[in-house]
Design a protein around this motif. Structure first.
Motif, PDB file in Angstrom:
ATOM      1  N   CYS A   9     -41.336 -27.658 -25.897  1.00  0.00           N
ATOM      2  CA  CYS A   9     -40.127 -26.812 -26.002  1.00  0.00           C
ATOM      3  C   CYS A   9     -39.347 -27.141 -27.272  1.00  0.00           C
ATOM      4  O   CYS A   9     -38.834 -26.234 -27.934  1.00  0.00           O
ATOM      5  CB  CYS A   9     -39.243 -26.996 -24.776  1.00  0.00           C
ATOM      6  SG  CYS A   9     -39.902 -26.245 -23.285  1.00  0.00           S
ATOM      7  N   TYR A  19     -41.133 -25.563 -30.226  1.00  0.00           N
ATOM      8  CA  TYR A  19     -40.963 -24.109 -30.265  1.00  0.00           C
ATOM      9  C   TYR A  19     -39.509 -23.711 -30.556  1.00  0.00           C
ATOM     10  O   TYR A  19     -39.232 -23.000 -31.523  1.00  0.00           O
ATOM     11  CB  TYR A  19     -41.431 -23.472 -28.950  1.00  0.00           C
ATOM     12  CG  TYR A  19     -41.238 -21.982 -28.937  1.00  0.00           C
ATOM     13  CD1 TYR A  19     -42.074 -21.147 -29.664  1.00  0.00           C
ATOM     14  CD2 TYR A  19     -40.190 -21.406 -28.222  1.00  0.00           C
ATOM     15  CE1 TYR A  19     -41.883 -19.782 -29.675  1.00  0.00           C
ATOM     16  CE2 TYR A  19     -39.994 -20.040 -28.229  1.00  0.00           C
ATOM     17  CZ  TYR A  19     -40.833 -19.235 -28.959  1.00  0.00           C
ATOM     18  OH  TYR A  19     -40.629 -17.876 -28.979  1.00  0.00           O
ATOM     19  N   VAL A  20     -38.600 -24.181 -29.717  1.00  0.00           N
ATOM     20  CA  VAL A  20     -37.188 -23.797 -29.878  1.00  0.00           C
ATOM     21  C   VAL A  20     -36.610 -24.381 -31.170  1.00  0.00           C
ATOM     22  O   VAL A  20     -35.894 -23.697 -31.904  1.00  0.00           O
ATOM     23  CB  VAL A  20     -36.356 -24.245 -28.648  1.00  0.00           C
ATOM     24  CG1 VAL A  20     -34.882 -23.990 -28.859  1.00  0.00           C
ATOM     25  CG2 VAL A  20     -36.841 -23.532 -27.400  1.00  0.00           C
ATOM     26  N   GLY A  23     -38.255 -25.126 -33.847  1.00  0.00           N
ATOM     27  CA  GLY A  23     -38.826 -24.370 -34.962  1.00  0.00           C
ATOM     28  C   GLY A  23     -38.126 -23.035 -35.152  1.00  0.00           C
ATOM     29  O   GLY A  23     -37.826 -22.638 -36.283  1.00  0.00           O
ATOM     30  N   GLN A  24     -37.851 -22.346 -34.048  1.00  0.00           N
ATOM     31  CA  GLN A  24     -37.139 -21.063 -34.124  1.00  0.00           C
ATOM     32  C   GLN A  24     -35.733 -21.242 -34.707  1.00  0.00           C
ATOM     33  O   GLN A  24     -35.286 -20.448 -35.532  1.00  0.00           O
ATOM     34  CB  GLN A  24     -37.054 -20.421 -32.736  1.00  0.00           C
ATOM     35  CG  GLN A  24     -38.390 -20.028 -32.155  1.00  0.00           C
ATOM     36  CD  GLN A  24     -39.086 -18.955 -32.961  1.00  0.00           C
ATOM     37  OE1 GLN A  24     -38.475 -18.000 -33.387  1.00  0.00           O
ATOM     38  NE2 GLN A  24     -40.366 -19.133 -33.187  1.00  0.00           N
ATOM     39  N   MET A  25     -35.049 -22.302 -34.252  1.00  0.00           N
ATOM     40  CA  MET A  25     -33.695 -22.565 -34.750  1.00  0.00           C
ATOM     41  C   MET A  25     -33.717 -22.948 -36.226  1.00  0.00           C
ATOM     42  O   MET A  25     -32.827 -22.547 -36.994  1.00  0.00           O
ATOM     43  CB  MET A  25     -33.033 -23.666 -33.917  1.00  0.00           C
ATOM     44  CG  MET A  25     -32.732 -23.236 -32.493  1.00  0.00           C
ATOM     45  SD  MET A  25     -32.191 -24.574 -31.423  1.00  0.00           S
ATOM     46  CE  MET A  25     -30.659 -25.039 -32.165  1.00  0.00           C
ATOM     47  N   THR A  26     -34.712 -23.715 -36.636  1.00  0.00           N
ATOM     48  CA  THR A  26     -34.833 -24.101 -38.039  1.00  0.00           C
ATOM     49  C   THR A  26     -35.049 -22.870 -38.909  1.00  0.00           C
ATOM     50  O   THR A  26     -34.404 -22.713 -39.950  1.00  0.00           O
ATOM     51  CB  THR A  26     -35.995 -25.095 -38.231  1.00  0.00           C
ATOM     52  OG1 THR A  26     -35.777 -26.238 -37.400  1.00  0.00           O
ATOM     53  CG2 THR A  26     -36.113 -25.531 -39.672  1.00  0.00           C
ATOM     54  N   ILE A  27     -35.931 -21.981 -38.470  1.00  0.00           N
ATOM     55  CA  ILE A  27     -36.188 -20.742 -39.219  1.00  0.00           C
ATOM     56  C   ILE A  27     -34.923 -19.896 -39.291  1.00  0.00           C
ATOM     57  O   ILE A  27     -34.578 -19.348 -40.349  1.00  0.00           O
ATOM     58  CB  ILE A  27     -37.359 -19.957 -38.588  1.00  0.00           C
ATOM     59  CG1 ILE A  27     -38.661 -20.723 -38.790  1.00  0.00           C
ATOM     60  CG2 ILE A  27     -37.444 -18.545 -39.148  1.00  0.00           C
ATOM     61  CD1 ILE A  27     -39.826 -20.203 -37.968  1.00  0.00           C
ATOM     62  N   MET A  28     -34.212 -19.784 -38.174  1.00  0.00           N
ATOM     63  CA  MET A  28     -32.976 -18.998 -38.143  1.00  0.00           C
ATOM     64  C   MET A  28     -31.944 -19.567 -39.123  1.00  0.00           C
ATOM     65  O   MET A  28     -31.305 -18.822 -39.873  1.00  0.00           O
ATOM     66  CB  MET A  28     -32.410 -18.992 -36.727  1.00  0.00           C
ATOM     67  CG  MET A  28     -31.190 -18.121 -36.554  1.00  0.00           C
ATOM     68  SD  MET A  28     -30.610 -18.065 -34.844  1.00  0.00           S
ATOM     69  CE  MET A  28     -30.113 -19.751 -34.579  1.00  0.00           C
ATOM     70  N   TRP A  47     -30.423 -26.063 -41.965  1.00  0.00           N
ATOM     71  CA  TRP A  47     -31.825 -26.068 -41.546  1.00  0.00           C
ATOM     72  C   TRP A  47     -32.453 -27.443 -41.758  1.00  0.00           C
ATOM     73  O   TRP A  47     -33.380 -27.812 -41.042  1.00  0.00           O
ATOM     74  CB  TRP A  47     -32.624 -24.976 -42.243  1.00  0.00           C
ATOM     75  CG  TRP A  47     -32.884 -25.210 -43.700  1.00  0.00           C
ATOM     76  CD1 TRP A  47     -32.154 -24.721 -44.744  1.00  0.00           C
ATOM     77  CD2 TRP A  47     -33.942 -25.970 -44.268  1.00  0.00           C
ATOM     78  NE1 TRP A  47     -32.691 -25.150 -45.932  1.00  0.00           N
ATOM     79  CE2 TRP A  47     -33.798 -25.926 -45.665  1.00  0.00           C
ATOM     80  CE3 TRP A  47     -35.002 -26.697 -43.739  1.00  0.00           C
ATOM     81  CZ2 TRP A  47     -34.661 -26.566 -46.545  1.00  0.00           C
ATOM     82  CZ3 TRP A  47     -35.866 -27.350 -44.614  1.00  0.00           C
ATOM     83  CH2 TRP A  47     -35.700 -27.277 -45.996  1.00  0.00           C
TER      84      TRP A  47
END
Length: 169
Positions: free
Chosen positions: A106, A109-110, A112-117, A134
């Motif tokens: 988790c 995944y989460v 990584g999504q937050m880093t990209i955002m 980031w």
């Protein structure tokens, strides 16, 4: 072959954990100490950004410290039931490891999504130092990956009864 691979991963992670935690703690300690000295000895000088540095180091050391806790088998867990019923020790230990693997997945995944955002948001900067956020969010997927592999190594050691990879209990 698997043991040799795990031993290599363990050595790399150990260096990353120890040196990054040591370096980050030194930076926070020196920054806070200089700020206190400046505040107490002068009335006009202060490091306005020292609190932010200390906060970011606490954030960093908390997550990377989780990885180190897995290696030393110090990660928090409920141990009353296995003490009362020793036959449950191995199954509950494996259940705890599976929970850590799920948490680590988790985080990858989460995180990584937050880093990209945060990477895509050009205005997501720290308040005083203006460092892109980031950079700090990237610790989450990194920590998740490290936790995942550390847990696999620990599970392997428990399954084989061979604790010479991490030197665990």
């Amino acid at each position: 072959m698997l043991k040799k691979t795990f031993k290599s991963i363990d050595r790399i992670f150990l260096v990353v954990e120890e040196w990054s935690l040591f370096s980050a703690t030194c930076v926070a300690l020196l920054t806070a100490m200089v700020n206190v000295i400046l505040r107490k000895t002068t009335n006009e000088y202060s490091l306005y950004w020292s609190d932010e540095v200390v906060r970011k180091v606490i954030y960093f050391s908390t997550y990377i410290g989780c990885v180190a806790a897995i290696r030393s088998r110090s990660l928090i867990r409920i141990d009353a039931l296995p003490q009362m019923f020793p036959v449950l020790q191995k199954p509950l230990s494996q259940l705890a490891h599976l929970a850590v693997l799920l948490f680590a997945a988790c985080m990858v995944y989460v995180g990584g999504q937050m880093t990209i955002m945060m990477y895509q948001d050009q205005y997501a900067l720290t308040p005083t130092l203006q460092i892109p956020e980031w950079c700090f969010y990237a610790v989450l997927p990194l920590m998740g990956l490290m936790m995942f592999f550390r847990t696999l190594i620990t599970m392997y050691e428990e399954w084989t009864g061979n604790n010479d990879i991490t030197g665990g209990k």
